[in-house]
Design an enzyme around this catalytic site. Sequence first.
Site, mmCIF file in Angstrom:
data_model
loop_
_atom_site.group_PDB
_atom_site.id
_atom_site.type_symbol
_atom_site.label_atom_id
_atom_site.label_comp_id
_atom_site.label_asym_id
_atom_site.label_seq_id
_atom_site.Cartn_x
_atom_site.Cartn_y
_atom_site.Cartn_z
ATOM 1 N N GLY A 136 12.078 -54.947 23.591
ATOM 2 C CA GLY A 136 11.380 -56.374 23.473
ATOM 3 C C GLY A 136 10.014 -56.054 23.233
ATOM 4 O O GLY A 136 9.063 -57.091 23.676
ATOM 5 N N GLY B 37 18.109 -54.183 25.425
ATOM 6 C CA GLY B 37 18.968 -54.725 24.189
ATOM 7 C C GLY B 37 20.306 -54.330 24.480
ATOM 8 O O GLY B 37 20.721 -53.626 25.485
ATOM 9 N N ASP B 38 21.167 -54.370 23.260
ATOM 10 C CA ASP B 38 22.533 -53.934 23.350
ATOM 11 C C ASP B 38 22.664 -52.652 23.849
ATOM 12 O O ASP B 38 23.636 -52.367 24.401
ATOM 13 C CB ASP B 38 23.289 -54.535 21.810
ATOM 14 C CG ASP B 38 23.258 -55.856 21.660
ATOM 15 O OD1 ASP B 38 23.457 -56.538 22.428
ATOM 16 O OD2 ASP B 38 23.248 -56.229 20.573
ATOM 17 N N THR C 266 17.202 -56.286 19.696
ATOM 18 C CA THR C 266 17.260 -56.696 18.128
ATOM 19 C C THR C 266 18.129 -57.736 17.791
ATOM 20 O O THR C 266 17.959 -58.937 17.058
ATOM 21 C CB THR C 266 17.498 -55.597 17.034
ATOM 22 O OG1 THR C 266 16.339 -54.303 17.332
ATOM 23 C CG2 THR C 266 17.129 -56.121 15.828
ATOM 24 N N GLU D 189 25.263 -48.257 18.846
ATOM 25 C CA GLU D 189 24.963 -46.808 19.095
ATOM 26 C C GLU D 189 25.955 -45.672 18.572
ATOM 27 O O GLU D 189 27.006 -45.967 18.485
ATOM 28 C CB GLU D 189 24.762 -46.666 20.866
ATOM 29 C CG GLU D 189 23.924 -47.488 21.622
ATOM 30 C CD GLU D 189 22.508 -47.617 21.029
ATOM 31 O OE1 GLU D 189 21.950 -46.374 20.883
ATOM 32 O OE2 GLU D 189 21.864 -48.566 20.833
#
Length: 295
Positions: free
Chosen positions: A15, A68-69, A95, A274
């Site tokens: 972030g 994030g993810d 994101t 990823e």
Amino acid sequence: MNQKRAMIIVNPSSGKEEAPRRVVEVERVLAEQGYEVLIQETAQELDATRYCISACTEAFDLVVSIGGDGTLHETINGMMNQSHRPRLGLVPLGTVNDFARALSIPLRPEDAIQTLASSKVQRVDMGTINNQLFANVAAAGALAESLSAVTSEEKSRLGSLAYLKEGLKELVNSHAVPMTIHYDNQVWEGESPLFLAALTNSVGGFERLAPEASVDDGLLHCFVIKDLNLFKTMTASLSLLFGSLKNHKDVHYFTAKSVTVSSTEPVRTNVDGEEGPILPITLSILPRHLEVLVP
């Protein structure tokens, strides 16, 4: 009566590095809910997984992922093969934040933090790919490999556009690879630039890629792109926009509970944004595997 315990797992670089500031707010909300709070900051790869494993073995009541993810992906993998799995709370600072989108968890951090005071819980499916869990999507093929090349800096600067930029760049020299896909007693064989298995309706920020997919339907929603020209035409964009990609003539769509994908070439996968394992892979579904706090 034992006091409830919560572990906050935070990626301090998420972030645009606002994560540490959010930790203070999260800790306050959890304390108001009667939790004793332990804060764990990630510093290197797999830290979130290690922290979550300890939360499971020490029988914490709640784990909150702030990031994030990628942080979420590592966190949930700490719950694999655990007899005790804490509830999961989520403050999305990434994101794309597909998992949060699919669960209608607010993307504004201050609103998401208030969700941690919610008493509402949703049981959600998890996917497995070889020996790891995933929450959103597993993909294989030249286009999937290109998405793994997106740097953290590009994500921070461009947001979802970073993925689009890499995808378009890959179109210039992308190639289809031979794939054999077994699913629920059926087989698809051919060449494809992209195989994608989605658990939720939001993939890469496109919330209508798989509009029928829900977080607890017990199914993998799979797309095999049969022709790269699909991505060179406006029809693909319109199909994405209107949630009808599965009906496109250059797409083979199916749902399954178990899928294996192999290739005669060394094809790497992308898992929850990823870099993932090289084919072959086996995918399966763990129905309603995790409990997530939702608004």
